[in-house]
Design a protein around this motif. Structure first.
Motif, PDB file in Angstrom:
ATOM      1  N   VAL A   1      11.245   1.985 -19.093  1.00  0.00           N
ATOM      2  CA  VAL A   1      10.532   1.884 -17.823  1.00  0.00           C
ATOM      3  C   VAL A   1       9.559   3.046 -17.636  1.00  0.00           C
ATOM      4  CG1 VAL A   1      10.815   2.027 -15.311  1.00  0.00           C
ATOM      5  CG2 VAL A   1      12.357   0.585 -16.672  1.00  0.00           C
ATOM      6  N   ALA A   2       8.296   2.698 -17.322  1.00  0.00           N
ATOM      7  CA  ALA A   2       7.346   3.654 -16.766  1.00  0.00           C
ATOM      8  C   ALA A   2       7.351   3.421 -15.253  1.00  0.00           C
ATOM      9  CB  ALA A   2       5.956   3.445 -17.345  1.00  0.00           C
ATOM     10  N   TRP A   3       7.890   4.353 -14.517  1.00  0.00           N
ATOM     11  CA  TRP A   3       8.141   4.193 -13.078  1.00  0.00           C
ATOM     12  C   TRP A   3       6.889   4.558 -12.293  1.00  0.00           C
ATOM     13  CZ3 TRP A   3      12.494   2.981 -10.050  1.00  0.00           C
ATOM     14  CH2 TRP A   3      12.445   3.376  -8.709  1.00  0.00           C
ATOM     15  N   ASP A   4       6.444   3.637 -11.420  1.00  0.00           N
ATOM     16  CA  ASP A   4       5.248   3.874 -10.604  1.00  0.00           C
ATOM     17  C   ASP A   4       5.577   3.570  -9.149  1.00  0.00           C
ATOM     18  OD1 ASP A   4       2.715   3.461  -9.218  1.00  0.00           O
ATOM     19  OD2 ASP A   4       1.772   3.502 -11.199  1.00  0.00           O
ATOM     20  N   ASN A   5       5.768   4.623  -8.348  1.00  0.00           N
ATOM     21  CA  ASN A   5       6.122   4.461  -6.937  1.00  0.00           C
ATOM     22  C   ASN A   5       5.072   3.673  -6.168  1.00  0.00           C
ATOM     23  OD1 ASN A   5       7.509   7.043  -7.932  1.00  0.00           O
ATOM     24  ND2 ASN A   5       8.520   6.767  -5.959  1.00  0.00           N
ATOM     25  N   ALA A   6       3.791   3.980  -6.378  1.00  0.00           N
ATOM     26  CA  ALA A   6       2.723   3.347  -5.607  1.00  0.00           C
ATOM     27  C   ALA A   6       2.664   1.850  -5.861  1.00  0.00           C
ATOM     28  CB  ALA A   6       1.381   3.993  -5.942  1.00  0.00           C
ATOM     29  N   ASN A   7       2.815   1.450  -7.114  1.00  0.00           N
ATOM     30  CA  ASN A   7       2.771   0.022  -7.418  1.00  0.00           C
ATOM     31  C   ASN A   7       3.907  -0.735  -6.742  1.00  0.00           C
ATOM     32  OD1 ASN A   7       0.567   0.608  -8.997  1.00  0.00           O
ATOM     33  ND2 ASN A   7       1.545   0.127 -10.948  1.00  0.00           N
ATOM     34  N   PHE A   8       5.073  -0.124  -6.663  1.00  0.00           N
ATOM     35  CA  PHE A   8       6.172  -0.763  -5.948  1.00  0.00           C
ATOM     36  C   PHE A   8       5.823  -0.939  -4.465  1.00  0.00           C
ATOM     37  CE2 PHE A   8       9.503   0.640  -9.232  1.00  0.00           C
ATOM     38  CZ  PHE A   8       9.668  -0.640  -9.708  1.00  0.00           C
ATOM     39  N   VAL A   9       5.267   0.085  -3.855  1.00  0.00           N
ATOM     40  CA  VAL A   9       4.879  -0.014  -2.441  1.00  0.00           C
ATOM     41  C   VAL A   9       3.915  -1.174  -2.229  1.00  0.00           C
ATOM     42  CG1 VAL A   9       3.580   1.129  -0.586  1.00  0.00           C
ATOM     43  CG2 VAL A   9       5.303   2.406  -1.884  1.00  0.00           C
ATOM     44  N   GLN A  10       2.988  -1.358  -3.151  1.00  0.00           N
ATOM     45  CA  GLN A  10       1.963  -2.386  -2.985  1.00  0.00           C
ATOM     46  C   GLN A  10       2.513  -3.808  -3.103  1.00  0.00           C
ATOM     47  OE1 GLN A  10      -1.043  -1.053  -5.790  1.00  0.00           O
ATOM     48  NE2 GLN A  10      -2.150  -0.010  -4.159  1.00  0.00           N
ATOM     49  N   VAL A  11       3.762  -3.958  -3.545  1.00  0.00           N
ATOM     50  CA  VAL A  11       4.397  -5.285  -3.527  1.00  0.00           C
ATOM     51  C   VAL A  11       5.548  -5.326  -2.516  1.00  0.00           C
ATOM     52  CG1 VAL A  11       3.710  -5.904  -5.857  1.00  0.00           C
ATOM     53  CG2 VAL A  11       5.884  -4.732  -5.521  1.00  0.00           C
ATOM     54  N   GLY A  12       5.533  -4.388  -1.572  1.00  0.00           N
ATOM     55  CA  GLY A  12       6.489  -4.407  -0.474  1.00  0.00           C
ATOM     56  C   GLY A  12       7.853  -3.839  -0.779  1.00  0.00           C
ATOM     57  N   VAL A  13       7.956  -3.052  -1.853  1.00  0.00           N
ATOM     58  CA  VAL A  13       9.243  -2.485  -2.267  1.00  0.00           C
ATOM     59  C   VAL A  13       9.331  -1.024  -1.832  1.00  0.00           C
ATOM     60  CG1 VAL A  13      10.591  -1.758  -4.287  1.00  0.00           C
ATOM     61  CG2 VAL A  13       9.539  -4.029  -4.233  1.00  0.00           C
TER      62      VAL A  13
ATOM     63  N   GLU B   1       2.269  11.682   0.281  1.00  0.00           N
ATOM     64  CA  GLU B   1       1.499  11.370   1.484  1.00  0.00           C
ATOM     65  C   GLU B   1       1.592   9.902   1.872  1.00  0.00           C
ATOM     66  OE1 GLU B   1      -2.500  12.882   1.309  1.00  0.00           O
ATOM     67  OE2 GLU B   1      -1.856  14.806   0.470  1.00  0.00           O
ATOM     68  N   GLY B   2       2.395   9.129   1.155  1.00  0.00           N
ATOM     69  CA  GLY B   2       2.523   7.710   1.438  1.00  0.00           C
ATOM     70  C   GLY B   2       3.968   7.314   1.665  1.00  0.00           C
ATOM     71  N   ASP B   3       4.249   6.045   1.422  1.00  0.00           N
ATOM     72  CA  ASP B   3       5.571   5.475   1.659  1.00  0.00           C
ATOM     73  C   ASP B   3       6.363   5.269   0.373  1.00  0.00           C
ATOM     74  OD1 ASP B   3       5.239   5.058   4.557  1.00  0.00           O
ATOM     75  OD2 ASP B   3       3.716   3.592   3.963  1.00  0.00           O
ATOM     76  N   GLY B   4       5.939   5.909  -0.701  1.00  0.00           N
ATOM     77  CA  GLY B   4       6.555   5.694  -2.002  1.00  0.00           C
ATOM     78  C   GLY B   4       7.833   6.452  -2.258  1.00  0.00           C
ATOM     79  N   GLU B   5       8.364   7.139  -1.250  1.00  0.00           N
ATOM     80  CA  GLU B   5       9.642   7.851  -1.380  1.00  0.00           C
ATOM     81  C   GLU B   5       9.635   8.802  -2.576  1.00  0.00           C
ATOM     82  OE1 GLU B   5      12.827   4.833   0.648  1.00  0.00           O
ATOM     83  OE2 GLU B   5      12.372   4.454  -1.458  1.00  0.00           O
TER      84      GLU B   5
END
Length: 276
Positions: free
Chosen positions: A170-182, A216-220
């Motif tokens: 896994v290459a973990w991407d916080n922002a991409n998860f946020v963009q699909v509502g995760v 600065e976002g919602d990506g935890e």
């Protein structure tokens, strides 16, 4: 003190790899993630370009954390042999640049096709990719890009465990998860942590999907970073800012890249993590 290795997508800075490496070094990075150089994507490199890039890397004393390929960012029902041949070429480039990691994706689907209907095809194609990677002794790191099969944690877990290869991680991407509502950490960290090999650093907001600097976002990201630290994880953290430069909206540029690097440095320093 925990130590991670700082890298970044150099082509977000400039087309010229000499500029890419100079900026990354100024920000304290020892590695670059190679997606394109001189305006040419890694999937289209020839032997001459590969040699040119290897020479620039040697001259600057920089190494490659990963080759950020576009493999799997195509139609799931496209020509499987063509995509496998493209991956083979990218792996050859990675080996020449002495990179252990190659990033890839798990395919888009045609409009109107349910994601579940693509599962068997995705797994078959990723298994073929993993077989090649095992033979060539590289590790494929899957990025959770929006609208591919593996864009939410449950399907990322499904493809990693179903393929069942040590060469697919896994290459973990916080922002991409946020963009699909995760909610990345809350919804995905525990299930994917055993396979988390590589960290791509950017953040995003739920409200509008906009990409913002780390923290600065919602990506935890604070929770993700501190828990990775507590878990004893060490590896590459690669800056992928996606902050549009007003002078060139297609890329982040040196100034925006510096802003992203400083935000991540503040976050990691606050967690007691050293970047090298």
């Amino acid at each position: 003190m925990v130590e991670w290795v700082l890298s970044g997508f150099g082509d977000e800075i400039d087309d010229d790899p000499r500029v890419q490496l100079a900026v990354l070094q100024a920000l304290g990075a020892s590695h670059v993630e190679v997606r394109s150089a001189w305006g040419v994507n890694v999937a289209d490199f020839d032997a001459d370009l590969t040699t040119r890039l290897a020479t620039v890397l040697t001259d600057r004393g920089m190494a490659v954390s990963a080759v950020a390929s576009p493999i799997g960012k195509t139609d799931v029902y496209g020509d499987a042999e063509v995509e496998l041949a493209r991956l083979r070429a990218v792996i050859t480039l990675a080996q020449r640049l002495e990179s252990r990691y190659v990033r890839l994706f798990s395919f888009y689907r045609p409009p109107g096709v349910d994601v579940a209907a693509t599962r068997d095809t995705v797994l078959r194609r990723l298994r073929a990719f993993a077989d090649l990677a095992e033979r060539e002794q590289v590790v494929l790191v899957h990025e959770n890009e929006k609208d591919i099969y593996g864009d939410v944690p449950a399907r990322v877990l499904d493809l990693i465990e179903s393929v069942g290869s040590p060469a697919l991680r896994v290459a973990w991407d916080n922002a991409n998860f946020v963009q699909v509502g995760v909610r990345p950490f809350s919804d995905g960290y525990a299930m994917l942590r055993p396979y988390l090999e590589y960290l791509q650093v950017k953040d995003a907001r739920f409200a509008d999907g906009a990409v913002v600097p780390a923290g600065e976002g919602d990506g935890e990201l604070p929770q993700t970073v501190t828990t990775l630290r507590d878990d004893g994880w060490t590896g590459f953290a690669s800056l992928e800012p996606h902050l549009a430069d007003p002078a060139d909206p297609a890329r982040t540029g040196p100034t925006g890249f510096g802003r992203a690097a400083r935000a991540f440095a503040a976050l990691t320093a606050g967690a007691g993590i050293t970047m090298s």
